[in-house]
Design an enzyme around this catalytic site. Structure first.
Site, mmCIF file in Angstrom:
data_model
loop_
_atom_site.group_PDB
_atom_site.id
_atom_site.type_symbol
_atom_site.label_atom_id
_atom_site.label_comp_id
_atom_site.label_asym_id
_atom_site.label_seq_id
_atom_site.Cartn_x
_atom_site.Cartn_y
_atom_site.Cartn_z
ATOM 1 N N GLY A 7 44.104 2.019 -84.953
ATOM 2 C CA GLY A 7 44.137 1.298 -86.134
ATOM 3 C C GLY A 7 42.626 2.085 -86.790
ATOM 4 O O GLY A 7 42.882 2.287 -87.581
ATOM 5 N N ALA A 8 42.021 3.005 -86.286
ATOM 6 C CA ALA A 8 41.229 2.967 -87.038
ATOM 7 C C ALA A 8 40.806 4.964 -87.287
ATOM 8 O O ALA A 8 39.239 5.134 -87.580
ATOM 9 C CB ALA A 8 39.629 2.898 -85.588
ATOM 10 N N GLY A 9 41.742 5.892 -87.465
ATOM 11 C CA GLY A 9 41.679 6.556 -87.509
ATOM 12 C C GLY A 9 41.574 7.780 -86.429
ATOM 13 O O GLY A 9 40.886 8.773 -87.044
ATOM 14 N N LEU A 10 41.220 6.841 -84.807
ATOM 15 C CA LEU A 10 40.429 7.904 -84.349
ATOM 16 C C LEU A 10 41.367 8.499 -82.967
ATOM 17 O O LEU A 10 40.735 8.819 -82.021
ATOM 18 C CB LEU A 10 39.204 6.786 -83.160
ATOM 19 C CG LEU A 10 38.376 6.165 -84.107
ATOM 20 C CD1 LEU A 10 37.574 5.423 -83.381
ATOM 21 C CD2 LEU A 10 37.097 7.401 -84.938
ATOM 22 N N GLY A 11 42.706 8.709 -83.513
ATOM 23 C CA GLY A 11 43.186 9.065 -82.212
ATOM 24 C C GLY A 11 43.927 8.377 -80.890
ATOM 25 O O GLY A 11 44.175 9.271 -80.321
ATOM 26 N N SER A 12 44.379 7.483 -81.364
ATOM 27 C CA SER A 12 44.106 5.962 -80.059
ATOM 28 C C SER A 12 45.725 6.310 -79.903
ATOM 29 O O SER A 12 45.897 6.858 -78.434
ATOM 30 C CB SER A 12 44.139 5.121 -80.074
ATOM 31 O OG SER A 12 44.716 4.500 -81.401
ATOM 32 N N SER A 13 46.790 6.922 -80.639
ATOM 33 C CA SER A 13 47.821 6.853 -80.072
ATOM 34 C C SER A 13 48.206 7.928 -79.531
ATOM 35 O O SER A 13 48.866 8.087 -78.479
ATOM 36 C CB SER A 13 48.642 6.954 -81.662
ATOM 37 O OG SER A 13 48.702 7.685 -82.175
ATOM 38 N N ASP A 58 45.837 15.648 -83.448
ATOM 39 C CA ASP A 58 44.876 14.570 -82.432
ATOM 40 C C ASP A 58 45.567 15.087 -80.791
ATOM 41 O O ASP A 58 45.072 14.362 -80.085
ATOM 42 C CB ASP A 58 45.584 13.027 -83.276
ATOM 43 C CG ASP A 58 45.000 12.672 -84.825
ATOM 44 O OD1 ASP A 58 44.910 13.568 -84.784
ATOM 45 O OD2 ASP A 58 45.059 11.837 -84.668
#
Length: 398
Positions: free
Chosen positions: A142-148, A206
């Site tokens: 949820g930090a906008g770092l492409g985790s999903s 992403d």
């Protein structure tokens, strides 16, 4: 039967330049972040497929005959787009997964993405064998770092490999290996579908960064990997201030409508920064020396001011920039703004003491901080023995 224990990893991403302007058709540069998601696959109990996602509290296990039966029930619903829609909305899949219709919690979406990819990939390429899959990430969610996207890329690569749609490129005795360009294209297309289960209508940036790594240019739906990308050291800082991307994007649009003669030149300038930065990066050596950094630092400073003009700054991000400037380092927000994350360039002549002091000062503000790199490699296959002690420990504990 899958007989090897292996790991797949994919990087996160940050936007280097072009936030918000990209929504209005301008150029954005996205770069792979060397904080990675790791997926470990190992042979499982015969007739069982299990998945553990400790980051979102998921631990599920299914009988493979039940998965085959579910696939048979929805086979008539079509493939590709139709199956994607059916998995997202179809009651038989939701019921099978024990997920309420319309559920949007991360654990529900991650489970649905896993099930969709298992069903769709096995429908096309053959059954997913009995196995245990565990996913652990260095990336905050949820930090906008492409985790999903990193999760979707790892899943796509692992499932396509065990179903035989792509090769297992890791030879005996090798520590890491990568797939061919053609195989990467297939991984990316399936990862994008997984992202659609999670996000509905993602841009595809992403998952492309997670697949190919390095850096890419994005403009009006067109994704172009940069030809040569240096590896740059950075500090990544999460202010932990929550924000709504939707609200921030709407605020920028409102400002442009209100003051077009003022705001459109700002967007053009952001676009020019992205394009100039691309030229600079492609001309830099793989391991740049200190004299290559001043122009990149100036781009950071100018773009940060532009983003404040657009109205997507935040006192927490101003504080981040002030703290790092006191250590002669240059920072900017990355992503939606309004809080969230910022990145700080670390030229090679920055002393370890200065980096440590900056990190301590940032943590004293209540922020979370990582020393990492951008321009990292994309999706990679690993022998488990070659993973770092920290990653092995995390995979063992999870």
């Amino acid at each position: 039967m899958w007989e090897r224990e292996l790991a797949v990893s994919a990087p996160g991403k940050v936007i280097l330049h072009g936030e918000h302007a990209v929504v209005l058709g301008k150029v954005a540069l996205a770069v792979a972040l060397d904080l990675r998601t790791f997926l470990r696959l190992r042979p499982g109990a015969e007739g069982r497929l299990s998945v553990s996602l400790p980051g979102v509290g998921v631990r599920r296990s299914w009988d493979t005959p039940d998965l085959r039966a579910l696939r048979g029930r929805i086979a008539g619903k079509g493939r590709g787009e139709k199956l994607l829609l059916w998995v997202s909305e179809g009651h038989s899949v939701l019921e099978f997964a024990g997920i309420a219709a319309g559920a949007s919690a991360p654990e529900s979406l991650a489970t649905l993405a896993f099930l969709y990819m298992c069903l769709a990939i096995s429908a096309k390429y053959g059954d997913v064998p009995s196995m245990d899959i565990l996913v652990w990430s260095e990336l905050p969610t949820g930090a906008g770092l492409g985790s999903s996207a990193a999760y979707a890329v790892c899943l796509a690569a692992a499932l396509l490999m065990v179903c035989g749609a792509i090769s297992c490129p890791l030879q005996e005795g090798e520590s890491t290996a990568r797939w061919t360009e053609e195989e990467l294209t297939l991984i990316n297309s399936w990862a994008f579908r997984g992202e659609r289960v999670i996000h509905g209508n993602p841009s595809g940036v992403d998952n492309a960064v997670g697949t190919w790594g390095g850096a890419l240019r994005y403009q009006a739906g067109k994704i172009t990997p940069l030809k040569r990308v240096p590896t740059l050291r950075i500090l990544l800082t999460n202010t932990k201030v929550p924000r709504s991307t939707k609200v921030l994007v709407a605020g920028v649009k409102e400002k442009i409508l209100k003051f077009p003669a003022i705001m459109n030149p700002v967007l053009d300038s952001i676009d020019a920064i992205s394009q100039e930065c691309q030229s600079v990066l492609e001309a830099m050596p793989a391991n740049p020396s200190p004299e290559h950094y001043p122009v990149l630092e100036e781009f950071f400073d100018i773009n940060q001011h532009h983003l404040n003009v657009l109205g997507v700054g935040h006192p927490s991000l101003d504080r981040l920039c002030q703290v790092t400037a006191s250590h002669s380092l240059h920072s900017k927000l990355t992503g939606a703004g309004g809080g969230g994350c910022g990145i700080t360039l670390l030229p090679p002549d920055t002393s370890p003491l200065a980096v440590e002091a900056a990190k301590q000062d940032l943590c004293a503000c209540g922020f979370e901080c990582w020393e990492t790199k951008i321009g990292a490699p994309g999706v990679t296959l690993h022998s488990c023995s070659s993973l770092s002690a920290q990653v092995l420990h995390a995979l063992a504990q999870s």
